[in-house]
Design a protein around this motif. Structure first.
Motif, PDB file in Angstrom:
ATOM      1  N   LYS A  11      -4.692  11.070 -12.894  1.00  0.00           N
ATOM      2  CA  LYS A  11      -6.123  11.161 -12.608  1.00  0.00           C
ATOM      3  C   LYS A  11      -6.777  12.278 -13.419  1.00  0.00           C
ATOM      4  O   LYS A  11      -7.916  12.156 -13.839  1.00  0.00           O
ATOM      5  CB  LYS A  11      -6.332  11.392 -11.111  1.00  0.00           C
ATOM      6  N   ALA A  12      -6.055  13.360 -13.649  1.00  0.00           N
ATOM      7  CA  ALA A  12      -6.656  14.522 -14.313  1.00  0.00           C
ATOM      8  C   ALA A  12      -5.958  14.937 -15.602  1.00  0.00           C
ATOM      9  O   ALA A  12      -6.440  15.827 -16.301  1.00  0.00           O
ATOM     10  CB  ALA A  12      -6.690  15.704 -13.337  1.00  0.00           C
ATOM     11  N   LYS A  13      -4.817  14.309 -15.900  1.00  0.00           N
ATOM     12  CA  LYS A  13      -4.046  14.754 -17.073  1.00  0.00           C
ATOM     13  C   LYS A  13      -3.341  13.581 -17.745  1.00  0.00           C
ATOM     14  O   LYS A  13      -3.048  12.581 -17.112  1.00  0.00           O
ATOM     15  CB  LYS A  13      -2.949  15.754 -16.644  1.00  0.00           C
ATOM     16  N   PHE A  35     -10.137  11.533  -2.628  1.00  0.00           N
ATOM     17  CA  PHE A  35      -9.839  10.526  -1.596  1.00  0.00           C
ATOM     18  C   PHE A  35      -8.982   9.398  -2.181  1.00  0.00           C
ATOM     19  O   PHE A  35      -9.348   8.229  -2.131  1.00  0.00           O
ATOM     20  CB  PHE A  35     -11.131   9.994  -0.948  1.00  0.00           C
ATOM     21  N   ASN A  36      -7.859   9.800  -2.775  1.00  0.00           N
ATOM     22  CA  ASN A  36      -6.894   8.869  -3.359  1.00  0.00           C
ATOM     23  C   ASN A  36      -7.557   7.900  -4.353  1.00  0.00           C
ATOM     24  O   ASN A  36      -7.279   6.709  -4.348  1.00  0.00           O
ATOM     25  CB  ASN A  36      -6.149   8.119  -2.243  1.00  0.00           C
ATOM     26  N   GLY A  37      -8.464   8.442  -5.169  1.00  0.00           N
ATOM     27  CA  GLY A  37      -9.072   7.657  -6.247  1.00  0.00           C
ATOM     28  C   GLY A  37     -10.319   6.886  -5.841  1.00  0.00           C
ATOM     29  O   GLY A  37     -10.950   6.242  -6.677  1.00  0.00           O
ATOM     30  N   LEU A  38     -10.722   6.948  -4.566  1.00  0.00           N
ATOM     31  CA  LEU A  38     -11.906   6.202  -4.115  1.00  0.00           C
ATOM     32  C   LEU A  38     -13.192   6.753  -4.711  1.00  0.00           C
ATOM     33  O   LEU A  38     -14.120   6.014  -5.016  1.00  0.00           O
ATOM     34  CB  LEU A  38     -12.011   6.237  -2.578  1.00  0.00           C
ATOM     35  N   LYS A  39     -13.251   8.087  -4.857  1.00  0.00           N
ATOM     36  CA  LYS A  39     -14.432   8.722  -5.451  1.00  0.00           C
ATOM     37  C   LYS A  39     -14.075   9.139  -6.873  1.00  0.00           C
ATOM     38  O   LYS A  39     -13.055   9.801  -7.075  1.00  0.00           O
ATOM     39  CB  LYS A  39     -14.810   9.944  -4.608  1.00  0.00           C
ATOM     40  N   LYS A  40     -14.901   8.741  -7.819  1.00  0.00           N
ATOM     41  CA  LYS A  40     -14.611   9.053  -9.227  1.00  0.00           C
ATOM     42  C   LYS A  40     -15.799   9.746  -9.856  1.00  0.00           C
ATOM     43  O   LYS A  40     -16.947   9.446  -9.505  1.00  0.00           O
ATOM     44  CB  LYS A  40     -14.343   7.757 -10.011  1.00  0.00           C
ATOM     45  N   GLY A  41     -15.540  10.623 -10.812  1.00  0.00           N
ATOM     46  CA  GLY A  41     -16.632  11.275 -11.512  1.00  0.00           C
ATOM     47  C   GLY A  41     -16.107  12.079 -12.673  1.00  0.00           C
ATOM     48  O   GLY A  41     -14.925  12.000 -13.017  1.00  0.00           O
ATOM     49  N   THR A  42     -17.012  12.839 -13.276  1.00  0.00           N
ATOM     50  CA  THR A  42     -16.634  13.713 -14.380  1.00  0.00           C
ATOM     51  C   THR A  42     -17.168  15.105 -14.066  1.00  0.00           C
ATOM     52  O   THR A  42     -18.282  15.228 -13.566  1.00  0.00           O
ATOM     53  CB  THR A  42     -17.286  13.224 -15.693  1.00  0.00           C
ATOM     54  N   ILE A  43     -16.362  16.096 -14.340  1.00  0.00           N
ATOM     55  CA  ILE A  43     -16.822  17.476 -14.197  1.00  0.00           C
ATOM     56  C   ILE A  43     -16.761  18.064 -15.603  1.00  0.00           C
ATOM     57  O   ILE A  43     -15.661  18.275 -16.151  1.00  0.00           O
ATOM     58  CB  ILE A  43     -15.944  18.270 -13.198  1.00  0.00           C
ATOM     59  N   GLU A  44     -17.946  18.272 -16.194  1.00  0.00           N
ATOM     60  CA  GLU A  44     -17.988  18.673 -17.600  1.00  0.00           C
ATOM     61  C   GLU A  44     -17.290  20.012 -17.811  1.00  0.00           C
ATOM     62  O   GLU A  44     -17.570  20.977 -17.089  1.00  0.00           O
ATOM     63  CB  GLU A  44     -19.443  18.753 -18.055  1.00  0.00           C
ATOM     64  N   ASN A 221     -23.471  22.247  -7.930  1.00  0.00           N
ATOM     65  CA  ASN A 221     -22.936  23.383  -8.707  1.00  0.00           C
ATOM     66  C   ASN A 221     -21.427  23.320  -8.928  1.00  0.00           C
ATOM     67  O   ASN A 221     -20.743  24.340  -8.868  1.00  0.00           O
ATOM     68  CB  ASN A 221     -23.277  24.730  -8.041  1.00  0.00           C
ATOM     69  N   VAL A 222     -20.923  22.102  -9.181  1.00  0.00           N
ATOM     70  CA  VAL A 222     -19.475  21.937  -9.339  1.00  0.00           C
ATOM     71  C   VAL A 222     -18.985  22.674 -10.588  1.00  0.00           C
ATOM     72  O   VAL A 222     -18.055  23.485 -10.524  1.00  0.00           O
ATOM     73  CB  VAL A 222     -19.105  20.434  -9.434  1.00  0.00           C
ATOM     74  N   GLU A 223     -19.654  22.402 -11.728  1.00  0.00           N
ATOM     75  CA  GLU A 223     -19.238  23.032 -12.997  1.00  0.00           C
ATOM     76  C   GLU A 223     -19.285  24.554 -12.891  1.00  0.00           C
ATOM     77  O   GLU A 223     -18.382  25.244 -13.363  1.00  0.00           O
ATOM     78  CB  GLU A 223     -20.132  22.586 -14.172  1.00  0.00           C
TER      79      GLU A 223
END
Ligand code: UDP
Length: 236
Positions: A11-13, A35-44, A221-223
């Motif tokens: 998922k991340a690597k 949530f085991n891949g249910l929520k997806k996104g990008t954190i720049e 404010n994730v990034e």
């Protein structure tokens, strides 16, 4: 050193084999899931931050005598690591109640635990990473008794080293997840990553969340939170 073949994409690597025996290259992605891949996104910028944060903390642990897979940071998002066979366990260490523990046991988030809690989960996405105890681990031959003794003792020691180090930087180490691997000589070494993706970091004064919970819970404010952790670790 050059990459030869992609061995795995998580998922991340991504993990690649290389032309050097016993050496892999890990490449960190900006992709984020929860949530085991249910929520997806990008954190720049996450990939390069997690690469640097994890390498910095692995370096600190190495200096304190914990064997890790870290060999050398190659560039912004890639690191050379020792090839290992991953023990299929997620080892979770908890100092303060949060997340799934709070839900399961009805403990308010932020409750200081009277003693450090160690949990094991079976690394299996199809089953949703179920929690296991030592009997299950032995019954399923996921790790031997000797390996588990080493894994638990390293985990408590890592908790102590990281908690003290981070508190000096104004960060509370609430909980975190570790993964271990078997090196070619059969020894157990720390693998995977230690980053805001795999730890809960709270500002020790304001209790602001500086980790992936900002993404999981849509806190905004994730990034900035990931950047703040890198900034404090690098002392800039
Ligand atoms: N964690 C992780 N990967 C997982 C599950 C948990 O890195 O697949 C980390 C998580 O970031 C937190 C700690 O382990 O720091 C404890 O997570 P918890 O069991 O509370 O699960 P969550 O609330 O994340 O579902």
């Amino acid at each position: 050193m050059v990459k030869t073949k992609q061995l795995y994409e998580g998922k991340a690597k991504k993990v690649y084999a290389t032309n050097e025996d016993g050496v892999y290259i890990v490449s960190y992605k900006d992709d984020a899931t929860a949530f085991n891949g249910l929520k997806k996104g990008t954190i720049e910028g996450k990939g390069s931050i997690n690469n640097r944060v994890s390498n910095h903390l692995m370096g600190l642990l190495h200096q304190s005598g914990i064997p890790t897979h870290f060999i050398e940071e190659l560039n912004e998002r890639e690191t050379a690591v020792r090839a290992v066979q991953i023990v299929p366990l997620e080892v979770i260490v908890r100092n303060i109640a949060a997340g799934s523990l709070s839900k399961r046991l009805g403990l308010e988030e932020g409750t200081k635990l009277k003693t450090t809690v160690l949990e094991y989960c079976y690394k299996n996405d199809d089953l949703g990473d179920p929690m296991l105890n030592e009997y299950h681990i032995k019954a399923m031959e996921l790790a031997t008794e000797d390996e588990l003794a080493i894994i638990s003792s390293y985990s408590f020691e890592i908790n102590k080293i990281l908690s003290e180090y981070l508190l000096d930087l104004g960060i509370e180490l609430v909980d975190f997840k570790l993964e271990f691997g078997r090196a070619d000589d059969g020894s157990i070494i720390l693998a995977d990553e230690i980053s805001p993706d795999t730890c809960r970091f709270w500002d020790s004064k304001t209790k602001t969340k500086l980790d992936k919970d900002r993404f999981r819970r849509d806190l905004g404010n994730v990034e900035d939170a990931y950047k703040e952790i890198l900034k404090r670790l690098m002392g800039v």
